[in-house]
Scaffold this motif. Structure first.
Motif, mmCIF file in Angstrom:
data_model
loop_
_atom_site.group_PDB
_atom_site.id
_atom_site.type_symbol
_atom_site.label_atom_id
_atom_site.label_comp_id
_atom_site.label_asym_id
_atom_site.label_seq_id
_atom_site.Cartn_x
_atom_site.Cartn_y
_atom_site.Cartn_z
ATOM 1 N N SER A 100 0.862 -1.189 0.000
ATOM 2 C CA SER A 100 0.000 0.000 0.000
ATOM 3 C C SER A 100 0.899 1.239 0.000
ATOM 4 O O SER A 100 2.117 1.121 0.222
ATOM 5 N N GLY A 101 0.285 2.370 -0.217
ATOM 6 C CA GLY A 101 1.055 3.610 -0.153
ATOM 7 C C GLY A 101 1.594 3.839 1.249
ATOM 8 O O GLY A 101 2.737 4.268 1.428
ATOM 9 N N LEU A 102 0.766 3.527 2.243
ATOM 10 C CA LEU A 102 1.223 3.728 3.621
ATOM 11 C C LEU A 102 2.379 2.779 3.940
ATOM 12 O O LEU A 102 3.323 3.150 4.650
ATOM 13 N N TYR A 126 -0.336 13.773 5.176
ATOM 14 C CA TYR A 126 -1.451 12.829 5.182
ATOM 15 C C TYR A 126 -1.638 12.287 6.609
ATOM 16 O O TYR A 126 -0.660 11.929 7.268
ATOM 17 N N GLU A 170 4.914 16.364 1.392
ATOM 18 C CA GLU A 170 4.026 16.130 0.250
ATOM 19 C C GLU A 170 3.799 17.451 -0.475
ATOM 20 O O GLU A 170 3.923 18.504 0.121
ATOM 21 N N ASN A 174 -2.483 16.994 1.388
ATOM 22 C CA ASN A 174 -3.806 16.357 1.432
ATOM 23 C C ASN A 174 -4.488 16.679 2.742
ATOM 24 O O ASN A 174 -4.009 16.231 3.783
ATOM 25 N N ASP A 199 6.452 12.404 -0.704
ATOM 26 C CA ASP A 199 5.258 11.610 -1.007
ATOM 27 C C ASP A 199 4.592 12.312 -2.199
ATOM 28 O O ASP A 199 3.955 13.354 -2.046
ATOM 29 N N THR A 201 2.261 11.273 -4.216
ATOM 30 C CA THR A 201 0.977 10.673 -4.583
ATOM 31 C C THR A 201 0.039 11.671 -5.245
ATOM 32 O O THR A 201 -0.568 11.377 -6.274
ATOM 33 N N SER A 219 1.342 6.278 -3.587
ATOM 34 C CA SER A 219 0.285 5.303 -3.386
ATOM 35 C C SER A 219 -0.195 4.942 -4.785
ATOM 36 O O SER A 219 -0.776 5.772 -5.486
ATOM 37 N N THR A 221 -2.482 3.003 -5.378
ATOM 38 C CA THR A 221 -3.930 2.873 -5.253
ATOM 39 C C THR A 221 -4.658 4.006 -5.980
ATOM 40 O O THR A 221 -5.831 3.876 -6.326
ATOM 41 N N LYS A 222 -3.934 5.118 -6.189
ATOM 42 C CA LYS A 222 -4.575 6.327 -6.732
ATOM 43 C C LYS A 222 -4.435 6.375 -8.259
ATOM 44 O O LYS A 222 -4.982 5.538 -8.939
ATOM 45 N N MET A 231 -4.646 -2.102 -4.732
ATOM 46 C CA MET A 231 -3.879 -1.297 -3.767
ATOM 47 C C MET A 231 -2.400 -1.578 -3.923
ATOM 48 O O MET A 231 -2.006 -2.723 -4.177
HETATM 49 N N1 PLP Z 1 -0.017 9.381 0.775
HETATM 50 C C1 PLP Z 1 -1.033 10.171 0.432
HETATM 51 C C2 PLP Z 1 -0.756 11.605 0.124
HETATM 52 C C3 PLP Z 1 -2.335 9.677 0.372
HETATM 53 O O1 PLP Z 1 -3.340 10.501 0.052
HETATM 54 C C4 PLP Z 1 -2.559 8.316 0.679
HETATM 55 C C5 PLP Z 1 -3.920 7.755 0.646
HETATM 56 O O2 PLP Z 1 -4.893 8.446 0.548
HETATM 57 C C6 PLP Z 1 -1.467 7.521 1.037
HETATM 58 C C7 PLP Z 1 -0.222 8.078 1.067
HETATM 59 C C8 PLP Z 1 -1.651 6.088 1.445
HETATM 60 O O3 PLP Z 1 -1.888 5.267 0.354
HETATM 61 P P1 PLP Z 1 -2.646 3.867 0.511
HETATM 62 O O4 PLP Z 1 -4.078 4.176 0.781
HETATM 63 O O5 PLP Z 1 -2.390 3.180 -0.784
HETATM 64 O O6 PLP Z 1 -2.016 3.165 1.664
#
Ligand code: PLP
Length: 408
Positions: A100-102, A126, A170, A174, A199, A201, A219, A221-222, A231
């Motif tokens: 995952s992004g996290l 985030y 970032e 966000n 980051d 994303t 991430s 996922t986006k 994901m």
């Molecule tokens: N970084 C940012 C800026 C995000 O907006 C998100 C998710 O919304 C993430 C990281 C985490 O990604 P993931 O949901 O794939 O774990």
């Protein structure tokens, strides 16, 4: 293999005659394509295990003297292919995919830092990133200082020479959509030998490659996936740095599935088309929102009145898919507007083909002190939109009816 050709019954190693069908069905035939015959889409390697015919080759792999595959959690061909494609897009030498992004963020921090080290991060990060750093500080002894991404003086003052190892930020943030000054932050990291972690994303894989960033995080996922059905996360940088993270956090056991890699590789083919449409729609909708009664504080980096619009224009090719705005009303009014939207679905995440909506207070506040909460603008009248690729007039009509219908 022709239609009529039958696979030969397999023989065991050595002599021994034909195998029983119960054994054959386990050790099934593998179909190799001829050298001049290719699949247009890469096969998805779901195999968890990989073998060599000779022990000598297996030993070389274990000792790092040859490349290859052994076990899915270590490296998988479909995942590796995606890693290299992502790296090419971001303009880095190498990449590493996470579940995952996290997980990309936690692997990076845990792979690079040890207890007693100090890191700098932004309170506009985030929310789960803020939560992760809070946990690292409280339970694992990794110290941190939280500053505003806009406050250059405080950022530099927070650096403890010799102790501060890393800075993470970032841009756009966000969900406030603040723009970090990339030149300032990357130069500062170089000056004090800090590892710079962006980051990326929100901006996407085709943005910010001109800056001297050590680690880009995404991430997947986006925007990379784009279809709300997969994901993943990515850590992109030079091979030395990527390997420090890959192996530094290896024993945590994070694993990115090849099936997710296949879905994301498919999404990636339309990345530029989708991103451009999302960004074009977002700019149009941001401008439209500014004309609506009972709507205020429309935030989108592509708007001329965004406080750092000129910087955003210099740094970004496109301004992303996310808009934040406030309505004139309280929490009940906010929820009423959100519930009245027909096309926008009330769901987390961003960068998908579908347009999404969330109230910012419920989803993004937390791990902030009182002053930061106030400065963040994350009040009960705040709404975040993630714009998809639908017809923009339909999206505007949906917003118009929901806002005027709910707020009069
Ligand atoms: N970084 C940012 C800026 C995000 O907006 C998100 C998710 O919304 C993430 C990281 C985490 O990604 P993931 O949901 O794939 O774990």
């Amino acid at each position: 293999m022709s239609r009529d050709s039958k696979p030969e019954p397999k023989k065991p190693k050595g002599d021994g005659g034909l195998l029983n069908e119960r054994t054959q069905v386990v050790h099934n035939e593998k179909l190799a394509l001829a050298k001049e015959n290719h699949a247009l889409v890469s096969p998805t390697y779901t195999s968890v295990k990989y073998y060599f015919e000779k022990m000598e080759q297996a030993e070389k792999l274990v000792k790092g003297e040859r490349t290859g595959f052994l076990y899915g959690r270590i490296l998988n061909p479909s995942v590796r292919e995606l890693e290299l494609n992502l790296a090419r897009l971001q303009g880095t030498e190498d990449g590493y995919c996470t579940s995952s992004g996290l997980a990309a963020i936690s692997n990076t921090l845990l792979g690079l830092l040890r207890s007693g080290d100090h890191l700098i991060y932004m309170w506009q990060s985030y929310k789960p990133t803020r939560g992760l750093i809070h946990t690292l500080e409280n339970r694992f002894g990794i110290e941190s200082t939280r500053v505003s991404v806009l406050d250059h003086q405080s950022i530099e003052k927070a650096i403890v020479p010799g102790k501060t190892k890393l800075m993470i930020w970032e841009s756009p943030t966000n969900p406030q959509l603040e723009i970090a000054d990339m030149e300032f932050l990357t130069s500062l990291c170089k000056k004090y030998s800090l590892i710079s972690v962006l980051d990326n994303t929100f901006s996407g894989l085709h943005n910010h490659r001109q800056y001297d960033v050590d680690v880009y995080i995404h991430s997947l996922t986006k925007f990379a996936s784009g279809h709300s059905d997969a994901m993943g996360g990515a850590v992109l940088g030079n091979t030395g740095m990527v390997n420090r993270i890959r192996w530094g956090a290896f024993e945590l056991g994070d694993n990115f599935s090849p099936r997710e890699a296949a879905a994301i590789s498919k999404g990636l083919k339309t990345y530029f088309l989708r991103y451009a449409k999302c960004a074009e729609n977002a700019l149009d909708i941001a401008r439209f929102l500014k004309t609506l009664p009972k709507v205020k504080n429309v935030r989108y980096p592509g708007l001329e009145d965004h406080p750092r619009h000129e910087l955003a224009k210099k740094q970004l090719k496109e301004f992303g898919a996310v808009i934040m705005f406030d309505i004139e009303g309280n929490k009940k009014d906010t929820y009423r507007v959100i519930d009245s939207l027909q096309l926008f679905k009330t769901a987390p995440s961003l960068g998908s083909v579908e347009s999404l909506v969330l109230p910012v207070d419920l989803f993004f506040s937390g791990y902030l002190d009182e002053a930061q909460t106030k400065a963040s603008g994350l009040g009960e009248s705040g709404i975040r939109l993630s714009i998809g690729i639908e017809d923009v007039e339909d999206l505007k009509n949906d917003l118009r009816q929901a806002i005027s219908g709910s707020l009069g």
